[in-house]
Scaffold this active site. Structure first.
Site, PDB file in Angstrom:
ATOM      1  N   GLY A   1     -12.112  -0.047   9.306  1.00 24.53           N
ATOM      2  CA  GLY A   1     -11.461   0.753  10.352  1.00 24.53           C
ATOM      3  C   GLY A   1     -11.353  -0.064  11.628  1.00 24.53           C
ATOM      4  O   GLY A   1     -12.033  -1.090  11.790  1.00 24.53           O
TER       5      GLY A   1
ATOM      6  N   SER B   1     -12.543  -5.425   8.715  1.00 25.82           N
ATOM      7  CA  SER B   1     -11.981  -5.780   7.397  1.00 25.82           C
ATOM      8  C   SER B   1     -10.551  -5.257   7.223  1.00 25.82           C
ATOM      9  O   SER B   1     -10.303  -4.336   6.446  1.00 25.82           O
ATOM     10  CB  SER B   1     -12.889  -5.358   6.237  1.00 25.82           C
TER      11      SER B   1
END
Ligand code: ADP
Length: 191
Positions: free
Chosen positions: A13, A87
């Protein structure tokens, strides 16, 4: 079913979406079940394991692959892991999932979802206003890509849930997978 491998709870996120906050909220809850966890926090990893890496796609991929590599080593030796890094790229997250699952480990992808409006309003680290003003290059979600997961195991909508509600959703998924039963199982094996 016994879980000799650790689980990997993988947050993804945008910056400020709640990955660190939820990790912090989960630890005492997991401790109540006798579950210990190693945390790989994105910001922290960049100060040692990934020191010197920048924010190009290549460096971001390397950073995430390193976190995935360490998570895999820990998980295959029975250590539970929570990773809290942006990520941003789906392909790398899927690659890490595949490598951990190939070892028989459980990989739980948790998408910390939050609108850009809420993040800008929140601006925990003061970065969104700068990024929106063009002062930070390659800022994920503003001037750099973020690929939301297509089928995350859990979605927490942190712009409309309390921290407790989001943490409860994640714990429910661990429970569903029978990953919270450590103490009971250990106690049962004594008798
Ligand atoms: P990240 O680690 O993803 O960069 P942080 O955890 O540092 O994000 O910041 C998240 C911010 O959002 C904190 O100020 C936190 O209190 C707030 N917040 C509000 N609701 C939630 C929620 N449901 N889950 C997580 N954080 C939340």
């Amino acid at each position: 079913m016994s879980h000799t491998k650790g689980f990997t709870l993988w947050f993804t996120g945008l910056s400020g979406a709640g990955k660190t906050t939820l990790t912090t909220a989960l630890l005492p809850e997991l401790a109540k079940h006798g579950i210990r966890v190693e945390v790989l926090d994105g910001d922290e990893v960049r100060t040692h394991l990934s020191k010197g890496l920048g924010f190009s796609k290549e460096d971001r991929d390397t950073n995430i692959r390193r976190i995935g590599f360490v998570a895999r080593l820990l998980a295959r030796n029975g250590v539970n892991v929570i990773t809290a890094a942006i990520s941003p790229y789906r392909e790398i997250r899927d690659e890490v999932r595949a490598s951990i699952e190939a070892d028989g480990g459980e990989f739980i992808e948790v998408y910390a979802k939050c609108s850009l409006e809420a993040l800008t309003e929140r601006d925990v680290k003061g970065l969104y206003k700068k990024a929106l003003a063009g002062e930070i290059k390659s800022f994920t979600g503003v001037s750099d890509p973020y690929e939301a997961p297509l089928s995350p195991d859990v979605v927490v909508e942190t712009d409309r849930e309390t921290v407790a509600e989001s943490a409860a959703k994640i714990l429910a998924e661990l429970e569903r997978r029978n990953l919270l039963a450590t103490i009971t199982r250990k106690a049962a094996s004594i008798f």
